[in-house]
Design a protein around this motif. Structure first.
Motif, PDB file in Angstrom:
ATOM      1  N   SER A   1      26.838  27.083  17.183  1.00 35.59           N
ATOM      2  CA  SER A   1      25.860  28.196  16.633  1.00 35.59           C
ATOM      3  C   SER A   1      24.539  27.998  17.632  1.00 35.59           C
ATOM      4  O   SER A   1      24.327  26.855  18.212  1.00 35.59           O
ATOM      5  N   PRO A   2      23.740  29.011  18.268  1.00 35.07           N
ATOM      6  CA  PRO A   2      22.767  28.924  19.050  1.00 35.07           C
ATOM      7  C   PRO A   2      21.363  28.159  18.177  1.00 35.07           C
ATOM      8  O   PRO A   2      20.592  27.837  18.689  1.00 35.07           O
ATOM      9  N   PHE A   3      21.806  27.824  16.937  1.00 42.73           N
ATOM     10  CA  PHE A   3      20.741  26.881  16.101  1.00 42.73           C
ATOM     11  C   PHE A   3      21.043  25.629  15.871  1.00 42.73           C
ATOM     12  O   PHE A   3      20.241  25.010  15.078  1.00 42.73           O
ATOM     13  N   GLY A   4      22.095  25.302  16.713  1.00 41.71           N
ATOM     14  CA  GLY A   4      22.120  23.845  16.828  1.00 41.71           C
ATOM     15  C   GLY A   4      23.329  23.076  15.932  1.00 41.71           C
ATOM     16  O   GLY A   4      23.503  21.964  15.611  1.00 41.71           O
ATOM     17  N   TYR A   5      23.920  23.888  15.022  1.00 37.32           N
ATOM     18  CA  TYR A   5      24.904  23.356  14.140  1.00 37.32           C
ATOM     19  C   TYR A   5      26.360  23.975  14.383  1.00 37.32           C
ATOM     20  O   TYR A   5      26.305  24.817  15.517  1.00 37.32           O
ATOM     21  N   SER A   6      27.492  23.543  13.866  1.00 38.19           N
ATOM     22  CA  SER A   6      28.886  23.991  14.195  1.00 38.19           C
ATOM     23  C   SER A   6      29.065  24.942  13.181  1.00 38.19           C
ATOM     24  O   SER A   6      28.846  24.797  11.949  1.00 38.19           O
ATOM     25  N   LEU A   7      29.895  26.031  13.781  1.00 39.80           N
ATOM     26  CA  LEU A   7      30.523  26.960  12.801  1.00 39.80           C
ATOM     27  C   LEU A   7      32.070  26.564  12.644  1.00 39.80           C
ATOM     28  O   LEU A   7      32.501  26.651  13.754  1.00 39.80           O
ATOM     29  N   TYR A   8      32.421  26.416  11.320  1.00 40.27           N
ATOM     30  CA  TYR A   8      33.678  26.091  11.258  1.00 40.27           C
ATOM     31  C   TYR A   8      34.707  27.277  11.365  1.00 40.27           C
ATOM     32  O   TYR A   8      34.434  28.321  10.646  1.00 40.27           O
ATOM     33  N   ALA A   9      35.723  27.272  12.040  1.00 32.96           N
ATOM     34  CA  ALA A   9      36.624  28.568  12.429  1.00 32.96           C
ATOM     35  C   ALA A   9      38.069  28.390  12.502  1.00 32.96           C
ATOM     36  O   ALA A   9      38.434  27.165  12.485  1.00 32.96           O
ATOM     37  N   TRP A  10      38.839  29.297  12.078  1.00 29.32           N
ATOM     38  CA  TRP A  10      40.199  29.176  12.238  1.00 29.32           C
ATOM     39  C   TRP A  10      40.763  30.292  13.269  1.00 29.32           C
ATOM     40  O   TRP A  10      40.257  31.606  13.042  1.00 29.32           O
TER      41      TRP A  10
ATOM     42  N   GLY B   1      27.376  24.356   9.314  1.00 21.70           N
ATOM     43  CA  GLY B   1      26.109  23.806   9.220  1.00 21.70           C
ATOM     44  C   GLY B   1      24.870  25.056   8.742  1.00 21.70           C
ATOM     45  O   GLY B   1      25.455  26.182   8.508  1.00 21.70           O
ATOM     46  N   GLY B   2      23.767  24.663   8.694  1.00 24.62           N
ATOM     47  CA  GLY B   2      22.644  25.403   8.588  1.00 24.62           C
ATOM     48  C   GLY B   2      21.894  25.129   7.439  1.00 24.62           C
ATOM     49  O   GLY B   2      22.552  24.761   6.351  1.00 24.62           O
ATOM     50  N   ASP B   3      20.602  25.557   7.342  1.00 20.63           N
ATOM     51  CA  ASP B   3      19.872  25.333   6.125  1.00 20.63           C
ATOM     52  C   ASP B   3      19.573  26.272   5.199  1.00 20.63           C
ATOM     53  O   ASP B   3      19.317  26.140   3.812  1.00 20.63           O
ATOM     54  N   PHE B   4      19.432  27.517   5.681  1.00 24.81           N
ATOM     55  CA  PHE B   4      19.119  29.026   4.782  1.00 24.81           C
ATOM     56  C   PHE B   4      19.812  30.183   5.228  1.00 24.81           C
ATOM     57  O   PHE B   4      20.724  30.052   6.192  1.00 24.81           O
ATOM     58  N   THR B   5      20.326  30.909   4.127  1.00 26.74           N
ATOM     59  CA  THR B   5      20.976  32.276   4.294  1.00 26.74           C
ATOM     60  C   THR B   5      19.913  33.156   4.379  1.00 26.74           C
ATOM     61  O   THR B   5      18.924  33.247   4.020  1.00 26.74           O
ATOM     62  N   SER B   6      20.438  34.214   5.547  1.00 24.57           N
ATOM     63  CA  SER B   6      19.376  34.932   5.911  1.00 24.57           C
ATOM     64  C   SER B   6      19.791  36.539   5.977  1.00 24.57           C
ATOM     65  O   SER B   6      19.258  37.353   6.378  1.00 24.57           O
ATOM     66  N   TYR B   7      20.904  36.755   5.193  1.00 22.82           N
ATOM     67  CA  TYR B   7      21.559  38.014   5.161  1.00 22.82           C
ATOM     68  C   TYR B   7      21.881  38.752   6.381  1.00 22.82           C
ATOM     69  O   TYR B   7      21.610  40.136   6.349  1.00 22.82           O
ATOM     70  N   GLY B   8      22.013  38.345   7.483  1.00 22.49           N
ATOM     71  CA  GLY B   8      22.298  38.829   8.626  1.00 22.49           C
ATOM     72  C   GLY B   8      21.423  38.632   9.936  1.00 22.49           C
ATOM     73  O   GLY B   8      21.431  38.835  10.955  1.00 22.49           O
ATOM     74  N   TYR B   9      20.252  38.112   9.517  1.00 23.30           N
ATOM     75  CA  TYR B   9      19.083  38.041  10.600  1.00 23.30           C
ATOM     76  C   TYR B   9      19.345  36.924  11.238  1.00 23.30           C
ATOM     77  O   TYR B   9      19.187  37.145  12.551  1.00 23.30           O
ATOM     78  N   TYR B  10      19.827  35.735  10.894  1.00 23.85           N
ATOM     79  CA  TYR B  10      20.014  34.904  11.775  1.00 23.85           C
ATOM     80  C   TYR B  10      21.713  34.674  11.881  1.00 23.85           C
ATOM     81  O   TYR B  10      22.259  34.302  13.077  1.00 23.85           O
ATOM     82  N   GLU B  11      22.483  34.914  10.886  1.00 24.87           N
ATOM     83  CA  GLU B  11      23.775  35.208  10.916  1.00 24.87           C
ATOM     84  C   GLU B  11      24.370  36.043  11.957  1.00 24.87           C
ATOM     85  O   GLU B  11      25.518  35.878  12.542  1.00 24.87           O
ATOM     86  N   LYS B  12      23.498  37.073  12.633  1.00 23.20           N
ATOM     87  CA  LYS B  12      24.221  37.610  13.452  1.00 23.20           C
ATOM     88  C   LYS B  12      24.272  37.174  15.011  1.00 23.20           C
ATOM     89  O   LYS B  12      25.001  37.452  15.814  1.00 23.20           O
ATOM     90  N   ARG B  13      23.222  36.236  15.121  1.00 21.46           N
ATOM     91  CA  ARG B  13      23.497  35.415  16.246  1.00 21.46           C
ATOM     92  C   ARG B  13      24.554  34.446  16.148  1.00 21.46           C
ATOM     93  O   ARG B  13      25.158  34.053  17.452  1.00 21.46           O
ATOM     94  N   ASP B  14      24.819  33.953  15.103  1.00 16.71           N
ATOM     95  CA  ASP B  14      26.177  33.139  14.956  1.00 16.71           C
ATOM     96  C   ASP B  14      27.181  33.905  15.355  1.00 16.71           C
ATOM     97  O   ASP B  14      28.284  33.517  15.880  1.00 16.71           O
ATOM     98  N   LEU B  15      27.165  35.089  15.012  1.00 20.40           N
ATOM     99  CA  LEU B  15      28.592  36.090  14.977  1.00 20.40           C
ATOM    100  C   LEU B  15      28.616  36.308  16.600  1.00 20.40           C
ATOM    101  O   LEU B  15      29.561  36.489  17.124  1.00 20.40           O
TER     102      LEU B  15
END
Length: 304
Positions: free
Chosen positions: A64-73, A125-139
């Motif tokens: 993730s651009p925020f420094g944690y890992s995104l688990y994926a298949w 990872g990640g600390d907060f849910t932001s309903y697309g605001y930060y999630e779009k950058r993970d996507l």
């Protein structure tokens, strides 16, 4: 007069406390482990354990651009090697397991499937849910991976459900690369969605609770509730969009998809599934869902 000021101060303190509590519920909404999500899908007959265990999955950790890992298949196409991939974006409280039912129709149609857990969900990872605001950058990071893996001939689409659909639309407003977006039961604006839920669940008006909750979200997590708004960027989306919404959805009103569809400037289609509740359009009538999907893909040159 002193009692009046004391009453005002007490009321203000109570309102701040209540709004902080709501910000906690927004930012740290309860999530389900992947195993629990899978068990629910199995229990409702949407998947079989044998089919899941037979999947040729490759487990990934995408940065993730925020420094944690995104688990994926990563699931290869059932039709043979291809550079065409669909990225699947799940809803709030769920996990990548909740998107497996949607992945299989695409794999049969010659697409790879790339599924991942949102920030703060599943094994990511990640600390907060932001309903697309930060999630779009993970996507965006996951889509980048799909393009890199597919090489020069890569074709990448995005499929989202509920919060995942809202995230997909917010992302696509900033990136012209996706070949298409399927948005199943998105909210058009997170503030409007919260106002709707406040009225339904608590009988409360949006003011003054939502502005104060939004302020807490800004102070604690760096975004305001109104920052998560697919409607704000929908006219900038260039990818063809298939909007799907259950006509009987009383959680996210189907009028939200209709409003997004009306404002979208890209090639678009809208499927309102008769009798379907929130995120139940596929389960309500799988054949009808796949017919709508086929028509959309063919109309945009993505299916023979």
């Amino acid at each position: 007069m002193a009692w009046l000021w004391m009453s005002v101060g007490t009321a203000a303190a109570a309102l701040l406390a209540v709004s902080y509590y709501f910000s906690e519920r927004v930012l740290r909404i309860r999530t389900n482990k992947g195993e629990a999500v899978l068990a629910s899908e199995l229990g409702q007959g949407r998947l079989t354990r044998e089919a899941v265990e037979a999947l040729p999955k490759e487990e990934l950790a995408i940065a993730s651009p925020f420094g944690y890992s995104l688990y994926a298949w990563f699931l290869p196409s059932a039709a043979g090697e291809t550079a065409r991939t669909v990225v699947f974006v799940h809803g709030v409280t769920s996990s990548l397991h909740g998107m497996l039912k949607y992945a299989e129709p695409f794999r049969r149609r010659g697409f790879n499937a790339l599924l991942y857990d949102h920030r703060r969900h599943g094994r990511s990872g990640g600390d907060f849910t932001s309903y697309g605001y930060y999630e779009k950058r993970d996507l965006a990071a996951v889509v980048d991976y799909a393009f890199e893996r597919g090489g020069p001939s890569a074709v990448v689409g995005v499929f989202g459900e509920s919060m995942g659909a809202a995230t997909a639309l917010q992302y696509a407003a900033e990136d012209d690369r996706p070949a298409f977006v399927v948005a199943d039961c998105p909210y058009s604006d997170f503030r409007e969605q919260l106002a709707h839920r406040l009225k339904v669940e608590y009988g409360l008006p949006p003011f003054p609770l939502l502005p104060l909750t939004s302020l807490w979200c800004k102070l604690r997590a760096g975004f305001r509730i109104g920052d998560a708004s697919p409607m704000r960027g929908i006219a900038a989306v260039r990818a063809p969009i298939l909007f799907v919404h259950g006509e009987a959805d009383d959680y996210v009103p189907p009028a939200m998809s209709a409003a997004l569809h009306a404002r979208a400037a890209a090639p678009k289609a809208l499927y309102l599934a008769p009798g379907a509740a929130h995120a139940q359009s596929w389960a309500q009538d799988r054949d009808a869902y796949e017919r709508e999907l086929d028509a959309f893909l063919r109309a945009n040159g993505l299916l023979d």
